[in-house]
Motif scaffolding. Structure first.
Motif, short mmCIF file in Angstrom:
data_model
loop_
_atom_site.label_atom_id
_atom_site.label_comp_id
_atom_site.label_asym_id
_atom_site.label_seq_id
_atom_site.Cartn_x
_atom_site.Cartn_y
_atom_site.Cartn_z
N VAL A 1 -16.03 -13.31 -19.85
CA VAL A 1 -15.24 -12.26 -19.21
C VAL A 1 -14.38 -12.85 -18.09
CG1 VAL A 1 -15.36 -10.12 -17.89
CG2 VAL A 1 -16.88 -10.46 -19.83
N THR A 2 -14.91 -13.85 -17.37
CA THR A 2 -14.13 -14.51 -16.33
C THR A 2 -12.85 -15.11 -16.92
OG1 THR A 2 -16.14 -15.02 -15.09
CG2 THR A 2 -14.18 -16.28 -14.53
N ALA A 3 -12.98 -15.76 -18.06
CA ALA A 3 -11.81 -16.35 -18.73
C ALA A 3 -10.89 -15.27 -19.28
CB ALA A 3 -12.27 -17.28 -19.85
N LEU A 4 -11.47 -14.22 -19.84
CA LEU A 4 -10.69 -13.17 -20.49
C LEU A 4 -9.69 -12.51 -19.55
CD1 LEU A 4 -10.14 -11.16 -22.84
CD2 LEU A 4 -12.04 -9.79 -21.93
N ILE A 5 -10.14 -12.13 -18.36
CA ILE A 5 -9.28 -11.32 -17.50
C ILE A 5 -8.11 -12.11 -16.91
CG2 ILE A 5 -11.10 -9.66 -16.96
CD1 ILE A 5 -11.50 -11.03 -14.28
N ALA A 6 -8.15 -13.43 -16.98
CA ALA A 6 -7.03 -14.25 -16.51
C ALA A 6 -6.28 -14.90 -17.66
CB ALA A 6 -7.52 -15.33 -15.54
N SER A 7 -6.69 -14.60 -18.89
CA SER A 7 -6.10 -15.26 -20.06
C SER A 7 -4.69 -14.78 -20.36
CB SER A 7 -6.98 -15.03 -21.28
OG SER A 7 -6.95 -13.66 -21.68
N ARG B 1 -9.71 -8.11 -36.89
CA ARG B 1 -10.11 -7.37 -35.69
C ARG B 1 -8.92 -7.22 -34.74
NH1 ARG B 1 -15.84 -7.47 -35.37
NH2 ARG B 1 -15.56 -6.01 -33.65
N GLU B 2 -8.83 -6.05 -34.11
CA GLU B 2 -7.70 -5.79 -33.23
C GLU B 2 -7.92 -6.28 -31.80
OE1 GLU B 2 -6.68 -1.70 -33.40
OE2 GLU B 2 -6.23 -1.72 -35.54
N GLU B 3 -9.19 -6.49 -31.42
CA GLU B 3 -9.48 -6.86 -30.03
C GLU B 3 -9.47 -8.38 -29.86
OE1 GLU B 3 -11.57 -5.53 -32.19
OE2 GLU B 3 -13.52 -6.48 -32.10
N THR B 4 -9.36 -8.81 -28.61
CA THR B 4 -9.44 -10.24 -28.27
C THR B 4 -10.85 -10.75 -28.55
OG1 THR B 4 -7.78 -9.96 -26.54
CG2 THR B 4 -9.17 -11.91 -26.39
N GLN B 5 -10.96 -11.98 -29.05
CA GLN B 5 -12.27 -12.57 -29.35
C GLN B 5 -12.56 -13.75 -28.43
OE1 GLN B 5 -10.57 -12.99 -33.06
NE2 GLN B 5 -10.36 -10.78 -32.88
N ILE B 6 -13.82 -13.85 -28.00
CA ILE B 6 -14.23 -14.88 -27.04
C ILE B 6 -15.21 -15.83 -27.71
CG2 ILE B 6 -15.34 -15.32 -24.82
CD1 ILE B 6 -14.60 -12.42 -24.04
N LEU C 1 -10.22 -18.25 -26.43
CA LEU C 1 -9.95 -16.84 -26.65
C LEU C 1 -8.87 -16.69 -27.71
CD1 LEU C 1 -10.17 -17.25 -23.21
CD2 LEU C 1 -10.74 -14.86 -23.58
N ILE C 2 -9.13 -15.81 -28.66
CA ILE C 2 -8.22 -15.60 -29.79
C ILE C 2 -7.59 -14.23 -29.66
CG2 ILE C 2 -8.01 -15.53 -32.30
CD1 ILE C 2 -10.66 -17.08 -32.43
N GLY C 3 -6.27 -14.18 -29.73
CA GLY C 3 -5.58 -12.90 -29.66
C GLY C 3 -5.95 -12.01 -30.82
#
Length: 291
Positions: A128-134, A164-169, A231-233
Motif C-alpha cells: 500500500v505504501t508503494a501503491l499510493i505514490a505509484s 482485472r480492472e484494479e491495480t495489482q501489487i 505494480l501492474i496497471g
C-alpha cells in the motif's frame, strides 16, 4: 459464529498481538507498537536475529521465540499453550505487517479456535505504501504477493490478472524482477503501464514508472538492489476484449491495426501479433509481406 471483545479479559488467557515493524525506516514504528513489545511476555519472530536489532535499537528487553514457515506447525501448539496460561505474545515479521506472506495466518486461526483474543495493530505495509505514490489508480487494488518462479505458472497468473480492472501489487526479488517482466510480455502488450518501487522508506528509495518495455530497457542497462514492489496497471478488461476481437482479423489486418492504433513500426507490430496469436514471428512476417 465467533465473537471477540478485543479489550475484555477472557478467563485469564493471554492475547496475541499482531505487531507491524518498519519496512526500512525505524522511525515508522508506532508508540503503540513499542508499548506492546515492552509489555508482552514473548515476541514470536520470523527471524530472531533481525528482530533483536530492532529491540536493541529501542532498548526493549523481552523473550523471543522463532516462528517462521519452516517451524510453524511445531511452534503453534507451544504458542497456544503460552496464551492459554495467561501469557501474551506479539507476532512480528521481518518487515511490515505480520500474517502477510508468513505463517501468522495459521496461528491466528488456531487462536480463534481456542477463543483466544487476536488484536491487530495498524502499521507499515510495503504494498500500500508503494501503491499510493505509484501514480496508478489506488481506489481499487489486488494484493498478489510473491509469484511462483516457474515461467508457465507466472504466465497463468498474468492471464488471470489481465482481465482485472484494479491495480495489482506483486512482491519480487531484485534478482528475478527482470525475468518476471519478460514473462509478462507473453501476456500483456509491451506498452502496458507498470511501476517498480524498491528500497521503500530507505535512503535509496526509487520509483520506476513506465511501460513494461521501458522498464525492461532500463533493467538491461542497470542493476537494481533491495526488495522490490511491482505494480501492474489495471483496466485491462477492455484490452482483453479488444485482443479477442483482433483475432477475427486476418494477420495482415491485425498488424496494420496495431501499427495505426499503437503507432508501432511494422517490426514491432509483427512481434506483438505473433505473441497475441501464439505464432512464430517468421510466420507472421511471411504472411504480412506475402512471402
Amino acid at each position: 459464529m465467533n465473537r471477540q471483545k478485543s479489550y475484555k479479559e477472557l478467563d485469564g488467557r493471554g492475547c496475541l498481538y499482531l505487531v507491524p515493524t518498519p519496512i526500512g525506516n525505524l522511525e515508522d514504528i508506532s508508540y503503540r507498537a513499542l508499548k506492546i513489545l515492552n509489555e508482552v511476555d514473548w515476541v514470536a519472530s520470523e527471524d530472531t536475529r533481525n528482530t533483536q536489532k530492532l529491540l536493541n535499537h529501542f532498548e526493549i528487553k523481552v523473550n523471543q521465540i522463532s516462528f517462521h514457515e519452516h517451524n510453524s506447525q511445531q511452534r503453534i501448539p507451544e504458542l497456544i499453550a503460552y496464551l492459554q496460561a495467561g501469557q501474551s505474545i506479539a507476532q512480528v515479521s521481518d518487515a511490515g505487517m505480520p500474517s502477510i506472506s508468513d505463517p501468522g495466518h495459521d496461528l491466528v486461526q488456531a487462536c480463534i479456535v481456542e477463543n483466544i483474543r487476536v488484536v491487530s495493530l495498524p502499521g507499515a505495509t510495503a504494498g500500500v505504501t508503494a501503491l499510493i505514490a505509484s501514480g496508478l489508480p489506488s481506489d481499487q487494488f489486488t494484493f498478489v504477493g510473491f509469484l511462483p518462479r516457474k515461467k508457465g505458472e507466472q504466465k497463468a497468473i498474468f492471464e488471470k490478472l489481465m482481465g482485472r480492472e484494479e491495480t495489482q501489487i506483486i512482491y519480487e526479488s531484485p534478482y528475478r524482477v527482470k525475468s518476471t517482466l519478460e514473462n509478462m510480455l507473453d501476456v500483456y502488450p509491451e506498452t502496458h503501464p507498470v511501476v517498480l518501487c524498491r528500497e521503500l522508506t530507505k535512503i535509496h528509495e526509487e520509483y520506476l514508472r513506465g511501460s513494461i518495455r521501458e522498464l525492461l530497457d532500463y533493467l538491461s542497462e542497470n542493476d537494481i538492489k533491495g526488495e522490490c514492489c511491482l505494480l501492474i496497471g489495471g483496466g485491462t478488461e477492455q484490452l482483453a476484449q479488444e485482443q479477442a476481437e483482433q483475432l477475427t482479423l486476418t494477420i495482415k489486418e491485425h498488424v496494420d491495426t496495431l501499427m495505426t492504433e499503437q503507432q508501432l513500426s511494422s517490426k514491432a507490430a509483427i512481434k506483438e501479433v505473433a505473441k497475441i496469436r501464439g505464432l512464430k514471428k517468421q510466420e507472421v512476417y511471411k504472411e504480412y509481406h506475402e512471402i
